[in-house]
Structures are given as structure tokens and as C-alpha cells.
Write a protein that holds these residues in place. Structure first.
Motif, mmCIF file in Angstrom:
data_model
loop_
_atom_site.group_PDB
_atom_site.id
_atom_site.type_symbol
_atom_site.label_atom_id
_atom_site.label_comp_id
_atom_site.label_asym_id
_atom_site.label_seq_id
_atom_site.Cartn_x
_atom_site.Cartn_y
_atom_site.Cartn_z
ATOM 1 N N ASP A 1 0.867 -1.178 0.000
ATOM 2 C CA ASP A 1 0.000 0.000 0.000
ATOM 3 C C ASP A 1 0.914 1.242 0.000
ATOM 4 O OD1 ASP A 1 -2.206 1.785 0.601
ATOM 5 O OD2 ASP A 1 -1.504 1.746 2.681
ATOM 6 N N VAL A 2 0.364 2.417 -0.259
ATOM 7 C CA VAL A 2 1.194 3.635 -0.293
ATOM 8 C C VAL A 2 0.951 4.506 0.941
ATOM 9 C CG1 VAL A 2 1.705 5.775 -1.547
ATOM 10 C CG2 VAL A 2 1.393 3.624 -2.794
ATOM 11 N N HIS B 1 -1.524 14.840 2.898
ATOM 12 C CA HIS B 1 -2.832 14.972 2.237
ATOM 13 C C HIS B 1 -3.728 15.987 2.951
ATOM 14 C CE1 HIS B 1 -2.329 11.831 -0.725
ATOM 15 N NE2 HIS B 1 -1.973 10.943 0.206
#
Ligand code: XBP
Ligand code: MG
Length: 249
Positions: free
Chosen positions: A11-12, A24
Motif C-alpha cells: 500500500d502507499v 494529504h
């Protein structure tokens, strides 16, 4: 055929790098401001919103909660486009760094002949430059992003596409995730999954994980041999076995 560890699918967000709280989240907030919206997601509020995967869906859900009607989806698309551009700038500035111990794990996997893939909900326009920065020295064969799937995590589609592109059955790969929603996606694709938690996910439950670790480094670092041992143990015990915490091998 015996399950064999031939690839690791990472996953990132939260897994390769601690991107959410200080990456984010401020990019979303700056995008709201650019569009003249009086919305600012705080640290705890953003943690709750992470249950909604995909930045565009997250924005749309929050705008609807704030009373917007049919226009929420179209506005969310525009705000998310701005957010993606802002976050891509942050990535290319070099502000996002790998989680401690991740580069050592990846180097060890490559040295052991284990193939690398990525399966994320994030958008390709920032995922690719981030992978260049964090894993540019290593052969990441397959990158499946939120742009490539019809259904985002916890749907298994992103992992199923990664496995198809690798040409491997689920039994020959290991997923590395940071969150309960990511674990659900990976296990629904049939993958043994190691969870490496972070500040937003440490208190979540991880049923069926092959192991739950607080990080890659420390007294028991996650290296290729340990990945092999965890993968083998999960398949020996049976994928149905539920382990919620503290798996070691
Ligand atoms: C995490 C997500 C993403 C990011 C924001 O995905 O759900 O939506 O929070 O990125 P993962 P975008 O852990 O699967 O990488 O705005 O590009 O969606
Ligand atoms: Mg994640």
C-alpha cells in the motif's frame, strides 16, 4: 503447489510514507480555501474521514454532511483536482519521506529476489513521482492506483489487478498495509497481510492479519526472511485464522 513468497504488494499512504496527517490533510485544506469553501479538516476529524477511501469521495461525503445537495459531487471533483495538484507539488518538493526502515526492507526483498508491486487508492499523478522518490532505486514492476479501478478499498479490486499483472496467485504474495480498510481489501483478495500501523491506525482492529507491527525497524525489524516466515505461518495456520495483534515470527 506450496505457497511461496515471490512478491510483496505495498500500500502507499501510511505504509510507504506517513502521508495523511501532514501531507494529504493540509493539501485538502488548501484546496478548500482555493475554492472559497469554509472547510478545514482538523487532525482528529481527518482521522475519522479516512474511513472513506479516495480523496474525491471523502470530499463529497463531507460536503453532503455539511448540507450540500446534488452539487456536492461536481464540486468535490473540482476541489479534488486542485488538491491533487497541490499534493503532487508537495511530493516533487521532496517533503514526503519514507517510513523508517522501509528502504532497508525493500533493498533486502530485492536482494532476495522478491518482486515488488504497489496497490493504492491514491491518484497516479502523485503516486508515480512519490514512488520515484522513495523507491526509484528498486524495480517496482506493477503499480495499480485509484485511477485504474472501478471500486476503491476495501474492495479487493486493486489487489486483484496487482496480482493479475504480476501473474501470481494470492498465495505467492504478501501485502503490506497500514489500516483496517486496507487489510480488508488485501485479505478479500486472498493475500496474507502484514499491517504496519501509524498514528491514525494504531488503535484499529486487524482481524486475520499475518502480523501487526508498530514499524519496520526497532528490535525486531521487518526484513525479507521475516516476511517469508510470516507468509509461511499464515498459510500453514490457514487464511481463515484470525490474529488481531502482535504476531511475531
Ligand atoms: C489512502 C486513501 C487516499 C488518500 C488521498 O489510500 O484513501 O484517498 O487519503 O489520496 P491508500 P487521493 O492507503 O490505499 O494508499 O486524494 O489521491 O485519493
Ligand atoms: Mg494506507
Amino acid at each position: 503447489m506450496e505457497p511461496q513468497l515471490r512478491a510483496v504488494v505495498f500500500d502507499v499512504d501510511g505504509t510507504l510514507a506517513d502521508t495523511e496527517r501532514d501531507g494529504h490533510r493540509p493539501a485538502f485544506n488548501a484546496a478548500f480555501a482555493e475554492h472559497g469553501l469554509d472547510v478545514e479538516w482538523g487532525v482528529a476529524e481527518y482521522g475519522r474521514l479516512l474511513a472513506i477511501t479516495g480523496g474525491r469521495r471523502r470530499i463529497a461525503a463531507d460536503l453532503r454532511d455539511r448540507g450540500l445537495g446534488a452539487e456536492a459531487d461536481e464540486l468535490a471533483t473540482r476541489v479534488h483536482r486542485t488538491k491533487t495538484a497541490l499534493f503532487t507539488e508537495l511530493v516533487t518538493s521532496g517533503a514526503i519521506v519514507a517510513r523508517p526502515g522501509l528502504p532497508e526492507l525493500v533493498a533486502d526483498l530485492v536482494a532476495e529476489g522478491v518482486r515488488l508491486a504497489v496497490a493504492t487508492t491514491g491518484r497516479r499523478s502523485w503516486v508515480e513521482p512519490l514512488l520515484d522518490r522513495l523507491l526509484g532505486a528498486y524495480p517496482v514492476e506493477v503499480v495499480v492506483t485509484g485511477d485504474d479501478v472501478a471500486e476503491l478499498k476495501p474492495d479487493p479490486e486493486v489487489y486483484l489487478r496487482a496480482l493479475a499483472a504480476l501473474g501470481l496467485p494470492a498465495s505467492d504474495a504478501l501485502a503490506v498495509e497500514d489500516s483496517a480498510v486496507g487489510l480488508r481489501a488485501a485479505t478479500a483478495a486472498g493475500l496474507a497481510t502484514v499491517v504496519v500501523t501509524n498514528g491514525y491506525t494504531a488503535d484499529q482492529d486487524f482481524p486475520g492479519a499475518a502480523a501487526v507491527l508498530p514499524g519496520y525497524h526497532g528490535p525486531e525489524p521487518l526484513h525479507a526472511q521475516r516476511c517469508r516466515a510470516l507468509h509461511r505461518r499464515w498459510w500453514t495456520a490457514g487464511p481463515q485464522t484470525t490474529r488481531s495483534r502482535g504476531g511475531t515470527a
